[in-house]
Design a protein around this motif. Structure first.
Motif, PDB file in Angstrom:
ATOM      1  N   ALA A   1      -1.822   6.812   7.365  1.00 52.55           N
ATOM      2  CA  ALA A   1      -2.030   6.420   5.967  1.00 52.55           C
ATOM      3  C   ALA A   1      -2.110   4.908   5.821  1.00 52.55           C
ATOM      4  CB  ALA A   1      -0.905   6.981   5.100  1.00 52.55           C
TER       5      ALA A   1
ATOM      6  N   ILE B   1       2.423  11.968   1.716  1.00 51.59           N
ATOM      7  CA  ILE B   1       1.116  12.618   1.600  1.00 51.59           C
ATOM      8  C   ILE B   1       1.203  14.059   2.073  1.00 51.59           C
ATOM      9  CG2 ILE B   1      -1.227  12.642   2.564  1.00 51.59           C
ATOM     10  CD1 ILE B   1      -1.105   9.539   2.421  1.00 51.59           C
TER      11      ILE B   1
ATOM     12  N   ALA C   1       4.655   6.789   4.074  1.00 54.10           N
ATOM     13  CA  ALA C   1       3.474   7.195   3.304  1.00 54.10           C
ATOM     14  C   ALA C   1       2.902   8.506   3.842  1.00 54.10           C
ATOM     15  CB  ALA C   1       2.414   6.103   3.352  1.00 54.10           C
TER      16      ALA C   1
ATOM     17  N   CYS D   1      -6.088   4.711   2.257  1.00 46.64           N
ATOM     18  CA  CYS D   1      -5.589   5.062   3.585  1.00 46.64           C
ATOM     19  C   CYS D   1      -6.508   4.581   4.705  1.00 46.64           C
ATOM     20  CB  CYS D   1      -5.416   6.578   3.696  1.00 46.64           C
ATOM     21  SG  CYS D   1      -4.084   7.241   2.667  1.00 46.64           S
TER      22      CYS D   1
ATOM     23  N   ILE E   1      -5.970   8.015  -3.529  1.00 44.02           N
ATOM     24  CA  ILE E   1      -5.026   7.763  -2.437  1.00 44.02           C
ATOM     25  C   ILE E   1      -5.763   7.676  -1.105  1.00 44.02           C
ATOM     26  CG2 ILE E   1      -3.123   8.811  -1.125  1.00 44.02           C
ATOM     27  CD1 ILE E   1      -2.130   9.887  -3.884  1.00 44.02           C
TER      28      ILE E   1
ATOM     29  N   SER F   1       2.058   1.699  -3.425  1.00 46.05           N
ATOM     30  CA  SER F   1       0.957   2.166  -4.280  1.00 46.05           C
ATOM     31  C   SER F   1       0.760   3.671  -4.142  1.00 46.05           C
ATOM     32  CB  SER F   1      -0.346   1.452  -3.916  1.00 46.05           C
ATOM     33  OG  SER F   1      -0.278   0.077  -4.206  1.00 46.05           O
ATOM     34  N   ILE F   2       0.814   4.156  -2.905  1.00 43.09           N
ATOM     35  CA  ILE F   2       0.658   5.596  -2.659  1.00 43.09           C
ATOM     36  C   ILE F   2       1.784   6.364  -3.325  1.00 43.09           C
ATOM     37  CG2 ILE F   2       0.769   7.362  -0.846  1.00 43.09           C
ATOM     38  CD1 ILE F   2      -0.793   5.321   0.931  1.00 43.09           C
TER      39      ILE F   2
ATOM     40  N   LYS G   1       0.829  -1.209   0.000  1.00 45.34           N
ATOM     41  CA  LYS G   1       0.000   0.000   0.000  1.00 45.34           C
ATOM     42  C   LYS G   1       0.861   1.256   0.000  1.00 45.34           C
ATOM     43  CE  LYS G   1      -4.311  -1.670   2.082  1.00 45.34           C
ATOM     44  NZ  LYS G   1      -5.256  -1.499   3.206  1.00 45.34           N
TER      45      LYS G   1
END
Length: 221
Positions: free
Chosen positions: A141, A153, A149, A136, A132, A95-96, A92
């Protein structure tokens, strides 16, 4: 192995860029990081010595150079046990990062001076941010503790709020950003050494760009 002082190279000049998520995350983790900015006039000579002819670069005490923002963040995360608790969380986080990289690609700056294209770019960024937010959690996140992450962000939300007036940022991302900055070490850094300018005022894409000049004025920078 990890208890050492690393040196972060990025452009000096008093503006934000790819080093700020790294420096804020290092502060949050208590990771010892020496800030070693590269002056613009020194960059032509420095460039061939970097792995990809770009910055940031993290230089370890043994001379090893780690290039690319996410690799540096991932190294600090692993060193600090803040890299995600399991393979799903690690995926994840990746991915972010990939979504944020897509959103900040070179297409964006070329759209800003045309009002119609600028509005479409804004909607596109809002779509990225909504996607995004969908990845989360409700507190951080990813997982039950902060990770890189959250730093990514924070950097993205700050940047896009500067680039676009009245940007629709999902409440979840706004809350994550606030929670990350509320970490005492991050707050001290943001209110201290963190550059206030979001873009290099001397760069042609800024000084010759009416839209960017208006945003600088509107934001009081």
């Amino acid at each position: 192995f990890f208890s050492h002082m690393a040196k972060l190279n990025y452009f000096g000049g008093g503006f934000r860029g790819k080093s700020e998520p790294i420096r804020s995350f290092a502060a949050a983790c208590g990771f010892a990081l020496e800030w070693d900015p590269v002056a613009m006039e020194a960059w032509p000579a420095k460039k061939p010595t970097t792995p990809f002819g770009s910055l940031p670069v993290l230089v370890l005490p043994d001379g090893t150079q780690l290039a690319q923002s996410f690799a540096i963040l991932a190294y600090i995360a692993e060193a600090s046990n803040k890299s995600g608790a399991n393979p799903v969380e690690k995926a994840k986080i990746l991915s972010i990062f990939c979504a944020l990289e897509d959103s900040s690609a070179g297409w964006l700056m070329s759209e800003l001076n045309d009002p119609e294209k600028c509005e479409k770019a804004k909607v596109k960024i809002e779509t990225f941010l909504a996607g995004i937010a969908g990845l989360c959690g409700d507190t951080w996140a990813v997982g039950s503790d902060f990770t890189h992450a959250d730093a990514m962000i924070w950097g993205a939300v700050e940047r896009y709020n500067f680039l676009f007036a009245d940007l629709k940022v999902p409440e979840k991302l706004t809350n994550i950003t606030k929670k990350f900055v509320d970490i005492p070490a991050v707050s001290a850094w943001v209110n201290g050494d963190c550059p206030k300018a979001h873009v290099p005022a001397f760069a042609p894409f800024v000084k010759d760009n009416p839209y960017m000049q208006k945003r600088i004025a509107d934001c009081g920078l």
